[in-house]
Design a protein around this motif. Structure first.
Motif, PDB file in Angstrom:
ATOM      1  N   MET A   1      20.580 -27.257 -15.729  1.00 56.33           N
ATOM      2  CA  MET A   1      21.902 -26.724 -15.943  1.00 56.33           C
ATOM      3  C   MET A   1      21.919 -25.992 -17.280  1.00 56.33           C
ATOM      4  N   THR A   2      22.663 -24.907 -17.347  1.00 58.69           N
ATOM      5  CA  THR A   2      22.824 -24.182 -18.598  1.00 58.69           C
ATOM      6  C   THR A   2      24.176 -24.534 -19.203  1.00 58.69           C
ATOM      7  N   VAL A   3      24.150 -24.886 -20.472  1.00 59.60           N
ATOM      8  CA  VAL A   3      25.357 -25.206 -21.220  1.00 59.60           C
ATOM      9  C   VAL A   3      25.473 -24.194 -22.351  1.00 59.60           C
ATOM     10  N   ALA A   4      26.670 -23.646 -22.531  1.00 57.23           N
ATOM     11  CA  ALA A   4      26.928 -22.721 -23.632  1.00 57.23           C
ATOM     12  C   ALA A   4      27.875 -23.388 -24.619  1.00 57.23           C
ATOM     13  N   LEU A   5      27.492 -23.377 -25.879  1.00 61.59           N
ATOM     14  CA  LEU A   5      28.365 -23.870 -26.941  1.00 61.59           C
ATOM     15  C   LEU A   5      28.920 -22.674 -27.684  1.00 61.59           C
ATOM     16  N   MET A   6      30.226 -22.662 -27.856  1.00 63.59           N
ATOM     17  CA  MET A   6      30.876 -21.581 -28.598  1.00 63.59           C
ATOM     18  C   MET A   6      31.480 -22.158 -29.872  1.00 63.59           C
ATOM     19  N   TRP A   7      31.266 -21.455 -30.970  1.00 58.57           N
ATOM     20  CA  TRP A   7      31.788 -21.825 -32.282  1.00 58.57           C
ATOM     21  C   TRP A   7      32.496 -20.594 -32.811  1.00 58.57           C
ATOM     22  N   PRO A  32      17.877 -23.094 -29.410  1.00 66.08           N
ATOM     23  CA  PRO A  32      18.528 -22.895 -28.117  1.00 66.08           C
ATOM     24  C   PRO A  32      17.742 -21.889 -27.273  1.00 66.08           C
ATOM     25  N   LEU A  33      18.077 -21.792 -25.999  1.00 66.91           N
ATOM     26  CA  LEU A  33      17.477 -20.771 -25.140  1.00 66.91           C
ATOM     27  C   LEU A  33      17.818 -19.380 -25.661  1.00 66.91           C
ATOM     28  N   ARG A  34      19.024 -19.270 -26.195  1.00 65.19           N
ATOM     29  CA  ARG A  34      19.538 -17.972 -26.661  1.00 65.19           C
ATOM     30  C   ARG A  34      20.641 -18.245 -27.675  1.00 65.19           C
ATOM     31  N   ARG A  35      20.804 -17.334 -28.620  1.00 61.71           N
ATOM     32  CA  ARG A  35      21.863 -17.442 -29.631  1.00 61.71           C
ATOM     33  C   ARG A  35      22.358 -16.038 -29.938  1.00 61.71           C
ATOM     34  N   THR A  49      25.625 -20.347 -28.331  1.00 63.03           N
ATOM     35  CA  THR A  49      24.254 -20.790 -28.079  1.00 63.03           C
ATOM     36  C   THR A  49      24.166 -21.296 -26.649  1.00 63.03           C
ATOM     37  N   TRP A  50      23.025 -21.035 -26.012  1.00 67.88           N
ATOM     38  CA  TRP A  50      22.777 -21.463 -24.631  1.00 67.88           C
ATOM     39  C   TRP A  50      21.674 -22.507 -24.653  1.00 67.88           C
ATOM     40  N   TRP A  51      21.854 -23.561 -23.847  1.00 66.34           N
ATOM     41  CA  TRP A  51      20.918 -24.678 -23.807  1.00 66.34           C
ATOM     42  C   TRP A  51      20.609 -25.052 -22.360  1.00 66.34           C
ATOM     43  N   ASP A  52      19.397 -25.487 -22.126  1.00 72.26           N
ATOM     44  CA  ASP A  52      19.025 -26.060 -20.836  1.00 72.26           C
ATOM     45  C   ASP A  52      19.250 -27.560 -20.990  1.00 72.26           C
ATOM     46  N   ALA A  53      20.444 -28.026 -20.601  1.00 67.59           N
ATOM     47  CA  ALA A  53      20.812 -29.424 -20.833  1.00 67.59           C
ATOM     48  C   ALA A  53      21.962 -29.814 -19.914  1.00 67.59           C
ATOM     49  N   ALA A  54      22.195 -31.105 -19.814  1.00 67.40           N
ATOM     50  CA  ALA A  54      23.360 -31.596 -19.085  1.00 67.40           C
ATOM     51  C   ALA A  54      24.616 -31.274 -19.891  1.00 67.40           C
ATOM     52  N   TYR A  55      25.735 -31.169 -19.199  1.00 64.62           N
ATOM     53  CA  TYR A  55      26.999 -30.807 -19.858  1.00 64.62           C
ATOM     54  C   TYR A  55      27.327 -31.739 -21.021  1.00 64.62           C
ATOM     55  N   ASP A  56      27.083 -33.029 -20.844  1.00 69.58           N
ATOM     56  CA  ASP A  56      27.459 -33.998 -21.875  1.00 69.58           C
ATOM     57  C   ASP A  56      26.304 -34.355 -22.817  1.00 69.58           C
ATOM     58  N   ALA A  57      25.240 -33.566 -22.794  1.00 71.38           N
ATOM     59  CA  ALA A  57      24.093 -33.829 -23.675  1.00 71.38           C
ATOM     60  C   ALA A  57      24.497 -33.659 -25.138  1.00 71.38           C
ATOM     61  N   GLU A  58      23.854 -34.414 -25.997  1.00 70.70           N
ATOM     62  CA  GLU A  58      24.072 -34.263 -27.424  1.00 70.70           C
ATOM     63  C   GLU A  58      23.260 -33.052 -27.885  1.00 70.70           C
ATOM     64  N   LEU A  59      23.955 -32.031 -28.365  1.00 70.33           N
ATOM     65  CA  LEU A  59      23.306 -30.780 -28.756  1.00 70.33           C
ATOM     66  C   LEU A  59      23.680 -30.430 -30.190  1.00 70.33           C
ATOM     67  N   PRO A  60      22.775 -29.780 -30.917  1.00 69.40           N
ATOM     68  CA  PRO A  60      23.091 -29.399 -32.295  1.00 69.40           C
ATOM     69  C   PRO A  60      24.132 -28.277 -32.319  1.00 69.40           C
ATOM     70  N   GLU A  61      25.041 -28.375 -33.256  1.00 68.04           N
ATOM     71  CA  GLU A  61      26.077 -27.355 -33.423  1.00 68.04           C
ATOM     72  C   GLU A  61      26.091 -26.882 -34.857  1.00 68.04           C
ATOM     73  N   LEU A  62      26.697 -25.740 -35.079  1.00 65.15           N
ATOM     74  CA  LEU A  62      26.848 -25.253 -36.446  1.00 65.15           C
ATOM     75  C   LEU A  62      27.709 -26.229 -37.238  1.00 65.15           C
ATOM     76  N   PRO A  63      27.393 -26.423 -38.494  1.00 65.80           N
ATOM     77  CA  PRO A  63      28.201 -27.322 -39.323  1.00 65.80           C
ATOM     78  C   PRO A  63      29.519 -26.665 -39.722  1.00 65.80           C
TER      79      PRO A  63
END
Length: 84
Positions: A1-7, A32-35, A49-63
């Motif tokens: 699954m692809t998860v996108a984090l938006m900051w 990430p796969l892409r930023r 940022t795009w990640w190959d991870a489950a929706y609820d996975a713990e992923l790094p985010e910008l501080p």
């Protein structure tokens, strides 16, 4: 699954370039796969940022940037990819 984090953050008036430089300089502990980084009127900065991870996975985010650099705390959203 692809998860996108938006900051997304809005800089204090006139400090958009400084916030953009700060966001671009932030390194994440995992790659990430892409930023992509964007800017918009009103000194706004968006990082996706795009990640190959489950929706609820713990992923790094910008501080959080320094309080004197931003007009409000950053907004954060998480999205999952949808099959076409």
């Amino acid at each position: 699954m692809t998860v996108a984090l938006m900051w997304e953050a809005r800089a204090v008036a006139g400090r958009g370039a400084e916030l953009l430089a700060w966001a671009r300089a932030q390194e994440l502990p995992d790659a990430p796969l892409r930023r992509e980084t964007f800017r918009a009127p009103q000194d706004r900065v968006l990082v996706i940022t795009w990640w190959d991870a489950a929706y609820d996975a713990e992923l790094p985010e910008l501080p959080e940037p320094a309080a004197e650099l931003v007009a409000r705390p950053p907004h954060r959203w998480r999205f999952e990819g949808v099959e076409e």
